[in-house]
Design a protein around this motif. Structure first.
Motif, PDB file in Angstrom:
ATOM      1  N   ARG A  25       0.855  -1.184   0.000  1.00  0.00           N
ATOM      2  CA  ARG A  25       0.000   0.000   0.000  1.00  0.00           C
ATOM      3  C   ARG A  25       0.884   1.226   0.000  1.00  0.00           C
ATOM      4  NH1 ARG A  25      -0.789  -4.123   2.877  1.00  0.00           N
ATOM      5  NH2 ARG A  25      -2.577  -5.392   2.253  1.00  0.00           N
ATOM      6  N   GLU A  72       3.723   0.316   2.634  1.00  0.00           N
ATOM      7  CA  GLU A  72       3.494  -0.683   3.680  1.00  0.00           C
ATOM      8  C   GLU A  72       3.126  -2.002   3.044  1.00  0.00           C
ATOM      9  OE1 GLU A  72       1.130  -3.026   6.648  1.00  0.00           O
ATOM     10  OE2 GLU A  72       0.488  -2.303   4.693  1.00  0.00           O
ATOM     11  N   ASP A  74       2.355  -6.267   4.441  1.00  0.00           N
ATOM     12  CA  ASP A  74       2.273  -7.132   5.609  1.00  0.00           C
ATOM     13  C   ASP A  74       1.779  -8.504   5.196  1.00  0.00           C
ATOM     14  OD1 ASP A  74      -0.676  -7.057   5.608  1.00  0.00           O
ATOM     15  OD2 ASP A  74      -0.475  -5.062   6.449  1.00  0.00           O
ATOM     16  N   LEU A  76      -0.363 -10.920   7.620  1.00  0.00           N
ATOM     17  CA  LEU A  76      -0.900 -11.062   8.980  1.00  0.00           C
ATOM     18  C   LEU A  76      -1.999 -12.102   8.955  1.00  0.00           C
ATOM     19  CD1 LEU A  76      -0.878  -7.246   9.725  1.00  0.00           C
ATOM     20  CD2 LEU A  76       0.481  -8.945  10.949  1.00  0.00           C
ATOM     21  N   ASP A  77      -1.850 -13.094   9.809  1.00  0.00           N
ATOM     22  CA  ASP A  77      -2.808 -14.190   9.880  1.00  0.00           C
ATOM     23  C   ASP A  77      -3.853 -13.832  10.935  1.00  0.00           C
ATOM     24  OD1 ASP A  77      -4.145 -16.556  10.710  1.00  0.00           O
ATOM     25  OD2 ASP A  77      -2.523 -17.776   9.898  1.00  0.00           O
ATOM     26  N   SER A  85       4.741  -6.884   9.570  1.00  0.00           N
ATOM     27  CA  SER A  85       4.447  -5.738   8.717  1.00  0.00           C
ATOM     28  C   SER A  85       5.712  -4.902   8.572  1.00  0.00           C
ATOM     29  CB  SER A  85       3.310  -4.892   9.284  1.00  0.00           C
ATOM     30  OG  SER A  85       3.755  -4.149  10.393  1.00  0.00           O
TER      31      SER A  85
END
Lengths: 135, 135
Positions: A25, A72, A74, A76-77, A85
């Motif tokens: 992003r 950015e 990441d 993430l689960d 991140s």
């Protein structure tokens, strides 16, 4: 579930992880307002490379002057609440050299249709990354 | 794989999708630089609610004055290249009323350990969302 702790990642590890995912992003300022757009990216020679169209607000911001942006990514689960991140802050510029534009364009296939004939390169100045680890 | 088209989502649909995921990214300006942090959130009464700590740069930005921020969430399938993303731009403020802080805090369980005793509420002003659809 126990809370997670944040473990800082090295800059090299952060950039490696960012290079391993296809999507991030880009964060920029438009008319003094914060703006953010998901975009697919590649990392080439330590720089983040994305494609854009002349008509977009991102290109408009970057075309005028070299712009400070953040990027950015990441993984993430949401079930396990684990992952990482990375945030890169740096200078974004439109690549101008036609040969370089052609070379870099060939290395990114945008997900969305459209011309996306511009190439934006982000030179990292600050790289920070965190991993969520069991607390 | 064919390129994807971007289909605009209504504000109501965008906010509903954003409320359906546990995690987004808050985007703000710090010392005139773009900044971004992943954070878990809930949507309550049409507002985005997150928790923070007094020590963080986000809280410092928001505590001083009501701040304009963006908040992004997405669900993007990197294999299928389908999904959606939503960006909300709005005013962020630290919730001051102790009763309201307590009520809202109880509705968000942060992933990370730590006090996170502050509650930040984002009032949406602009809501945009896009869905990636087969081109």
């Amino acid at each position: 579930m126990n809370g997670r702790n944040l473990k800082e990642l090295s800059a090299a590890d952060s950039l490696r992880r960012l290079a391993d995912v296809p999507l991030g992003r880009v964060v920029f300022t438009r008319h003094a307002l914060p703006a953010v757009r998901p975009v697919n990216h590649v990392v080439i020679d330590g720089q983040i490379v994305i494609r854009s169209s002349a008509g977009t607000i991102l290109s408009a911001e970057v075309a005028a002057v070299e712009a400070v942006v953040a990027f950015e990514a990441d993984e993430l689960d949401v079930e396990e609440r684990l992952g990482w991140s990375v945030v890169v802050t740096g200078f974004a510029e439109l690549v101008q050299d036609p040969g370089e534009v052609a070379r870099l364009r060939s290395m990114i296939t945008p997900w969305v249709t459209g011309q996306l004939d511009q190439v934006i390169r982000i030179r990292p100045q600050i790289i920070t990354g965190y991993e969520l680890v069991p607390g």
